[in-house]
Every structure is written in structure tokens, then in C-alpha cells.
Design a protein around this motif. Structure first.
Motif, PDB file in Angstrom:
ATOM      1  N   ARG A   1       0.988  -1.243   0.062  1.00 60.79           N
ATOM      2  CA  ARG A   1       0.096  -0.028  -0.074  1.00 60.79           C
ATOM      3  C   ARG A   1       0.823   1.347  -0.010  1.00 60.79           C
ATOM      4  O   ARG A   1       1.948   0.947   0.527  1.00 60.79           O
ATOM      5  CB  ARG A   1      -0.799   0.012   1.323  1.00 60.79           C
ATOM      6  N   PRO A   2       0.224   2.446  -0.383  1.00 59.53           N
ATOM      7  CA  PRO A   2       1.127   3.715  -0.046  1.00 59.53           C
ATOM      8  C   PRO A   2       1.711   3.655   1.477  1.00 59.53           C
ATOM      9  O   PRO A   2       1.121   3.239   2.085  1.00 59.53           O
ATOM     10  CB  PRO A   2       0.087   4.798  -0.492  1.00 59.53           C
ATOM     11  N   GLY A   3       2.484   4.661   1.659  1.00 57.42           N
ATOM     12  CA  GLY A   3       3.089   4.589   3.183  1.00 57.42           C
ATOM     13  C   GLY A   3       2.356   5.311   3.755  1.00 57.42           C
ATOM     14  O   GLY A   3       2.341   4.993   5.035  1.00 57.42           O
ATOM     15  N   TRP A   4       1.169   6.368   3.413  1.00 57.71           N
ATOM     16  CA  TRP A   4       0.380   6.742   4.571  1.00 57.71           C
ATOM     17  C   TRP A   4      -0.880   6.063   4.923  1.00 57.71           C
ATOM     18  O   TRP A   4      -1.461   6.322   5.745  1.00 57.71           O
ATOM     19  CB  TRP A   4      -0.068   7.956   3.968  1.00 57.71           C
ATOM     20  N   LEU A   5      -1.302   4.836   4.255  1.00 59.01           N
ATOM     21  CA  LEU A   5      -2.286   4.069   4.244  1.00 59.01           C
ATOM     22  C   LEU A   5      -2.025   2.908   5.087  1.00 59.01           C
ATOM     23  O   LEU A   5      -0.752   2.222   4.718  1.00 59.01           O
ATOM     24  CB  LEU A   5      -2.821   3.733   3.000  1.00 59.01           C
ATOM     25  N   ARG A   6      -2.636   2.590   6.154  1.00 62.26           N
ATOM     26  CA  ARG A   6      -2.473   1.334   7.030  1.00 62.26           C
ATOM     27  C   ARG A   6      -3.668   0.585   6.726  1.00 62.26           C
ATOM     28  O   ARG A   6      -4.987   0.849   6.529  1.00 62.26           O
ATOM     29  CB  ARG A   6      -2.114   1.638   8.324  1.00 62.26           C
ATOM     30  N   TYR A   7      -3.579  -0.896   7.064  1.00 68.58           N
ATOM     31  CA  TYR A   7      -4.701  -1.784   7.030  1.00 68.58           C
ATOM     32  C   TYR A   7      -4.384  -2.609   8.505  1.00 68.58           C
ATOM     33  O   TYR A   7      -3.406  -2.968   8.880  1.00 68.58           O
ATOM     34  CB  TYR A   7      -4.592  -2.577   5.921  1.00 68.58           C
TER      35      TYR A   7
ATOM     36  N   HIS B   1       0.014  14.427  -1.772  1.00 68.79           N
ATOM     37  CA  HIS B   1      -0.816  13.325  -2.313  1.00 68.79           C
ATOM     38  C   HIS B   1      -1.932  14.096  -3.272  1.00 68.79           C
ATOM     39  O   HIS B   1      -2.960  13.383  -3.735  1.00 68.79           O
ATOM     40  CB  HIS B   1      -1.237  12.384  -1.494  1.00 68.79           C
ATOM     41  N   VAL B   2      -2.109  15.577  -2.991  1.00 71.17           N
ATOM     42  CA  VAL B   2      -3.322  16.062  -3.410  1.00 71.17           C
ATOM     43  C   VAL B   2      -3.431  16.215  -4.953  1.00 71.17           C
ATOM     44  O   VAL B   2      -2.385  16.371  -5.500  1.00 71.17           O
ATOM     45  CB  VAL B   2      -3.344  17.349  -3.061  1.00 71.17           C
ATOM     46  N   GLY B   3      -4.589  15.921  -5.341  1.00 74.51           N
ATOM     47  CA  GLY B   3      -4.748  15.784  -6.898  1.00 74.51           C
ATOM     48  C   GLY B   3      -4.603  14.193  -7.541  1.00 74.51           C
ATOM     49  O   GLY B   3      -4.594  14.143  -8.759  1.00 74.51           O
ATOM     50  N   LYS B   4      -4.130  13.258  -6.774  1.00 70.51           N
ATOM     51  CA  LYS B   4      -3.758  12.043  -7.222  1.00 70.51           C
ATOM     52  C   LYS B   4      -4.707  11.115  -6.951  1.00 70.51           C
ATOM     53  O   LYS B   4      -5.478  11.098  -5.941  1.00 70.51           O
ATOM     54  CB  LYS B   4      -2.492  11.384  -6.600  1.00 70.51           C
ATOM     55  N   ALA B   5      -5.253  10.150  -7.621  1.00 72.99           N
ATOM     56  CA  ALA B   5      -6.244   9.000  -7.534  1.00 72.99           C
ATOM     57  C   ALA B   5      -5.312   7.767  -7.390  1.00 72.99           C
ATOM     58  O   ALA B   5      -4.744   7.611  -8.342  1.00 72.99           O
ATOM     59  CB  ALA B   5      -7.173   8.846  -8.912  1.00 72.99           C
ATOM     60  N   MET B   6      -5.463   7.263  -6.451  1.00 74.08           N
ATOM     61  CA  MET B   6      -4.847   5.986  -6.083  1.00 74.08           C
ATOM     62  C   MET B   6      -5.887   4.595  -6.008  1.00 74.08           C
ATOM     63  O   MET B   6      -6.728   4.704  -5.334  1.00 74.08           O
ATOM     64  CB  MET B   6      -4.130   6.011  -4.462  1.00 74.08           C
ATOM     65  N   VAL B   7      -5.120   3.864  -6.786  1.00 75.96           N
ATOM     66  CA  VAL B   7      -6.242   2.535  -7.082  1.00 75.96           C
ATOM     67  C   VAL B   7      -5.535   1.495  -6.164  1.00 75.96           C
ATOM     68  O   VAL B   7      -4.643   0.965  -6.251  1.00 75.96           O
ATOM     69  CB  VAL B   7      -6.219   2.262  -8.533  1.00 75.96           C
ATOM     70  N   ILE B   8      -6.583   1.197  -5.148  1.00 70.30           N
ATOM     71  CA  ILE B   8      -6.107   0.073  -4.039  1.00 70.30           C
ATOM     72  C   ILE B   8      -6.804  -1.226  -4.616  1.00 70.30           C
ATOM     73  O   ILE B   8      -7.975  -1.227  -4.693  1.00 70.30           O
ATOM     74  CB  ILE B   8      -6.503   0.581  -2.862  1.00 70.30           C
ATOM     75  N   GLU B   9      -6.119  -2.115  -4.708  1.00 70.17           N
ATOM     76  CA  GLU B   9      -6.798  -3.611  -4.802  1.00 70.17           C
ATOM     77  C   GLU B   9      -6.985  -4.215  -3.881  1.00 70.17           C
ATOM     78  O   GLU B   9      -6.054  -4.477  -2.840  1.00 70.17           O
ATOM     79  CB  GLU B   9      -5.812  -4.467  -5.886  1.00 70.17           C
ATOM     80  N   ILE B  10      -8.267  -4.785  -3.718  1.00 74.74           N
ATOM     81  CA  ILE B  10      -8.642  -5.565  -2.436  1.00 74.74           C
ATOM     82  C   ILE B  10      -8.990  -7.071  -2.930  1.00 74.74           C
ATOM     83  O   ILE B  10      -9.838  -7.038  -3.607  1.00 74.74           O
ATOM     84  CB  ILE B  10      -9.806  -4.756  -1.918  1.00 74.74           C
ATOM     85  N   THR B  11      -8.279  -7.883  -2.330  1.00 74.46           N
ATOM     86  CA  THR B  11      -8.509  -9.018  -2.520  1.00 74.46           C
ATOM     87  C   THR B  11      -9.178  -9.974  -1.374  1.00 74.46           C
ATOM     88  O   THR B  11      -8.545  -9.841  -0.239  1.00 74.46           O
ATOM     89  CB  THR B  11      -6.905  -9.879  -3.156  1.00 74.46           C
ATOM     90  N   ALA B  12     -10.160 -10.432  -1.591  1.00 69.51           N
ATOM     91  CA  ALA B  12     -10.996 -11.229  -0.446  1.00 69.51           C
ATOM     92  C   ALA B  12     -10.659 -12.909  -0.359  1.00 69.51           C
ATOM     93  O   ALA B  12     -10.831 -13.075  -1.670  1.00 69.51           O
ATOM     94  CB  ALA B  12     -12.327 -10.947  -0.256  1.00 69.51           C
TER      95      ALA B  12
ATOM     96  N   ASN C   1      -9.650   9.214  -4.097  1.00 70.86           N
ATOM     97  CA  ASN C   1      -9.256  10.484  -4.581  1.00 70.86           C
ATOM     98  C   ASN C   1      -8.768  11.474  -3.448  1.00 70.86           C
ATOM     99  O   ASN C   1      -9.793  11.753  -2.497  1.00 70.86           O
ATOM    100  CB  ASN C   1     -10.588  11.116  -5.460  1.00 70.86           C
ATOM    101  N   ILE C   2      -7.754  12.047  -3.708  1.00 74.37           N
ATOM    102  CA  ILE C   2      -7.407  12.935  -2.559  1.00 74.37           C
ATOM    103  C   ILE C   2      -7.471  14.646  -3.116  1.00 74.37           C
ATOM    104  O   ILE C   2      -7.049  14.850  -3.901  1.00 74.37           O
ATOM    105  CB  ILE C   2      -5.858  12.701  -2.212  1.00 74.37           C
TER     106      ILE C   2
END
Length: 422
Positions: free
Chosen positions: A63-69, A88-99, A115-116
């Protein structure tokens, strides 16, 4: 207090929004993913499969450095949380979530687009970080719990603008995992930002009396602690008050990376195919001949000192005598047939003319006698008065007294006193 959202099951990408400098929380609800997996074989059974989640930035392994899980157990919901920064303002980060369904080993994958956006009040100038001892991070991330803490801080601080900047688990700050006793918690750090200076209650921890109590591992006296104590146990010794207006920015000078193109050094000239031969004779002299010559000189000096000088000859003779004596002692210890000392030879009486027999008769077996009697040898001595040998020659009398001893059952005769002139 923050940006909250939930991810439902959908084959299309889900768009969410986060603000820079404000806590972002997104819950991965297990119930929304259950319909992605086949139900139990028997109809009517309640499906409670263990489901875990894996999250990563699309095209990257993490994940990105600022995002925790965090997800405590496979039967609990997962939570994505963090606080994006201004870069990170103006960037769209796509996080893949696998269940992952741990019962059927099936998987389901969805994308979460974050979207930030920027905020007008970012960053708030006054920030206070609280350490709450009786909470885990997933408990604190619940909207109702965080809302209660937010209200308590607002009641004490009384600002116009207030938001939650970030939440961090104590384990991420180097804390230790608590023992599973007495319902101990990991602890969590909560940073709150406001637009007004700190209240007098928050600054009470800075007075010398409370600082002394904190140094002695005692709880400081805080007047507004009762407003938190009902639900939150705040460690006031670990509170941090930051005024961004007084913080001196530190700029790190970085080298210019350049255009990434190497300068022109002209054409490359490879070495010729025929290489010149090299003479290794001097290398041989340096590595072998010189050390051998030095060793030979040292050997000659040592031989001259030991064989040609008086001190060396004396040392050799002394060493030879020691070696000869050692061999003789070893030989004597092997056969144990040594000559008796002079005190055991026959004694001649000059007055009476009588010859006293030796202590050890000739038929005594000397080979069975040890060289040294140990303390374990038991001596049984039988004292007997021997006959007096007297001789009348004028007025002079000579008396000889003997003592008869038995050592381990072997008789011995020893002379005790002699030549008593009456």
C-alpha cells in the motif's frame, strides 16, 4: 471528524474521497463479500466463512506509505485508515482489495479508487497528540468511539475548527504486545488539530510539579482528566503539544539528478587482441626469496648463539643434565630396586665392638616397598625394650637401646639412642 466509508460488493470500481491532513477511514465489511462465494451445501445454514483481505496499490506489492490496514480476526471486518499529506493532493490511488475465503479457498477482487483533495484549513496550526491506554486501534477507529473522544476534546479545548489528523497504534511506535491478562490493550495515539491555542487544562502537564511526577512514574494532576476518565484512560505524561507556527522547517538539500544521460567520452577503444607478456621473476623474489633469506639469517644467528658462545653452551649442558636426571628418575621409578641409604647399613659399635644388623635384612623384598609411604598407610608399631649391651672397661659404660617396629606386619629394627656415657 474524518472521512468514513464502507466497501460494498460490486464488480465496478468504488470511488471514495480523502482530504489532506484529515484522517481517512474505510471499512471492508465481510457481509458484502459473502455473496461473492458459494453458500453452504445445505440450504438454510448460516454462512459464516472466515474471510481475510489483502490490500495493495495497483501495480505494486504494498500500500502507499500513508495508508495502513488492520484486521484482528478472519471473522471481523478489515479497516483501511491513514492521513494523506499535501504531496498526494490531486492524485487518484487505485487500491486492489482481494478477499480470501478460508473455507473454500476462493478469492474475490475489487478496486477502491481513493481521490485525494485539498482542504482550506490544512494544516491546522495547533495539534495535540493523546495516548489512550485502554483502546486498540480498531476499537478507536469505530465512528461512535472516535466521535465520543472528539466531543470530549472539543469540550476541553473549545475551538472553532477541530478535526482528527491521524491515528497510530502503539505497536507502530515501538510499543510491546500486551499480555493476554486483565483485558490489557495495545494503546493508541490520536492526533487532534485545532485553530485556537491550547487550553489551560492541556498546558497543566507542562508545569514543573507535573513534570516531576511524570519523571517519578506518577500520574500528573490534570483538572480536566475527569471528562475523559469515564471512557478513555489518557496518559497525560505522553501528551504532545505542537504549534506549527513555531516549528522551524528543515530543508534537505538534494543533489541535482541531472538529465540521466552520460557525458560523451569519445569512441571506445578496446584493448588489443595480443597482450604483452609479463615477467614474474621480481614478484618471485619479493614473495619467496626475500622471506627465505631472512629466515636463513635468523637461523644462523641462533645457531651461533647456542653452539659457539659460552652462554649458549652452558644452557645446552644444563638442559642435557636435566634431561639425563629425568631419564634416571624414570628408570628408578620403574624397577624400584635402589640402594638403601647409609643409615640402613650395619652399624659398628666402637666401645663394645659389636656390629648391629641393618634395618632391612637381606631377605626383605624391596620391590614390594613403595617409594613413598602415603597417609593412607596404617602404622602398627609394637614397642619392645631391647637388651642392653654393656661393656666394662674401666669406669666407662656404654648402653645401646633399640626399638622394634612393625610396619604392615613386616618387622623392622631401628636404633633409637646410643652412646650414653654413665
Amino acid at each position: 471528524t474524518g472521512n468514513y466509508g464502507e466497501l460494498s460488493w460490486s464488480h465496478s470500481d468504488r470511488n471514495v474521497y480523502a482530504s489532506a491532513g484529515v484522517l481517512f477511514v474505510h471499512v471492508l465489511v465481510r457481509e458484502h463479500f459473502k455473496e461473492e462465494f458459494p453458500p453452504y451445501p445445505k440450504s438454510g445454514d448460516t454462512s459464516d466463512d472466515p474471510i481475510t483481505f489483502n490490500t495493495n496499490l495497483k501495480g505494486y506489492p504494498d500500500r502507499p506509505g500513508w495508508l495502513r490496514y488492520i484486521q484482528r480476526t478472519p471473522h471481523s471486518d478489515g479497516v483501511l485508515y491513514g492521513s494523506p499529506t499535501a504531496e498526494h493532493v490531486g492524485k487518484a490511488m487505485v487500491i486492489e482489495i482481494t478477499a480470501y475465503n478460508r473455507r473454500t479457498f476462493e478469492t474475490a477482487r475489487h478496486n477502491l479508487v481513493i481521490n485525494i483533495k485539498a482542504t482550506e484549513e490544512f494544516p491546522l496550526p495547533y495539534q495535540a497528540e493523546f495516548y489512550i491506554k485502554n483502546m486498540n486501534v480498531e476499537e478507536m477507529l469505530a465512528s461512535e468511539v472516535l466521535g465520543d473522544f472528539f466531543g470530549a476534546v472539543k469540550n476541553v479545548w473549545q475551538p472553532e475548527k477541530l478535526n482528527t489528523v491521524n491515528i497510530t497504534s502503539a505497536l507502530d511506535r515501538g510499543g510491546r504486545v500486551p499480555l493476554p491478562i486483565n483485558n490489557l490493550k495495545e494503546g493508541v495515539y490520536v492526533m487532534i488539530g485545532a485553530d485556537v491555542p491550547f487550553s489551560s487544562c492541556l498546558r497543566e502537564v507542562e508545569n514543573p510539579h507535573n513534570q516531576l511526577r511524570c519523571s517519578q512514574e506518577m500520574e500528573p494532576v490534570i483538572s480536566c482528566d475527569k471528562k475523559f476518565r469515564a471512557q478513555f484512560h489518557v496518559d497525560w505524561c505522553k501528551i504532545t503539544l505542537v504549534d506549527i507556527n513555531k516549528v522551524v522547517p528543515v530543508y534537505i538539500s538534494r543533489p541535482d539528478p541531472g538529465a540521466g544521460i552520460l557525458p560523451d567520452f569519445g569512441e571506445y577503444n578496446p584493448p588489443p587482441e595480443s597482450l604483452t607478456s609479463r615477467d614474474y621473476f621480481y614478484d618471485f623474489l619479493v614473495t619467496l626469496a626475500v622471506p627465505s633469506a631472512v629466515a636463513l639469517v635468523l637461523f644462523l644467528i641462533l645457531g651461533y648463539t647456542m653452539c659457539c658462545r659460552r652462554e649458549g653452551v652452558i644452557q645446552l649442558v644444563h638442559h642435557s643434565s636435566i634431561q639425563k636426571s629425568s631419564k634416571e628418575l624414570r628408570s628408578m621409578s620403574k624397577n624400584r630396586e635402589i640402594s638403601w641409604p647409609l643409615s640402613t647399613l650395619p652399624v659398628f659399635n666402637p666401645v663394645s665392638g659389636e656390629v648391629v644388623p641393618p634395618i632391612h635384612p637381606d631377605n626383605y623384598e624391596t620391590t614390594s616397598m613403595p617409594l613413598m609411604q602415603t597417609q593412607a598407610t596404617q602404622l602398627h608399631a609394637a614397642l619392645t625394650d631391647c637388651s642392653l649391651f654393656t661393656a666394662n672397661k674401666g669406669d666407662n659404660y656404654v648402653m645401646s637401646t633399640f626399638r622394634r617396629l612393625e610396619v604392615n606386619g613386616i618387622p623392622e629394627e631401628r636404633k633409637v639412642a646410643e652412646a650414653l656415657n654413665l
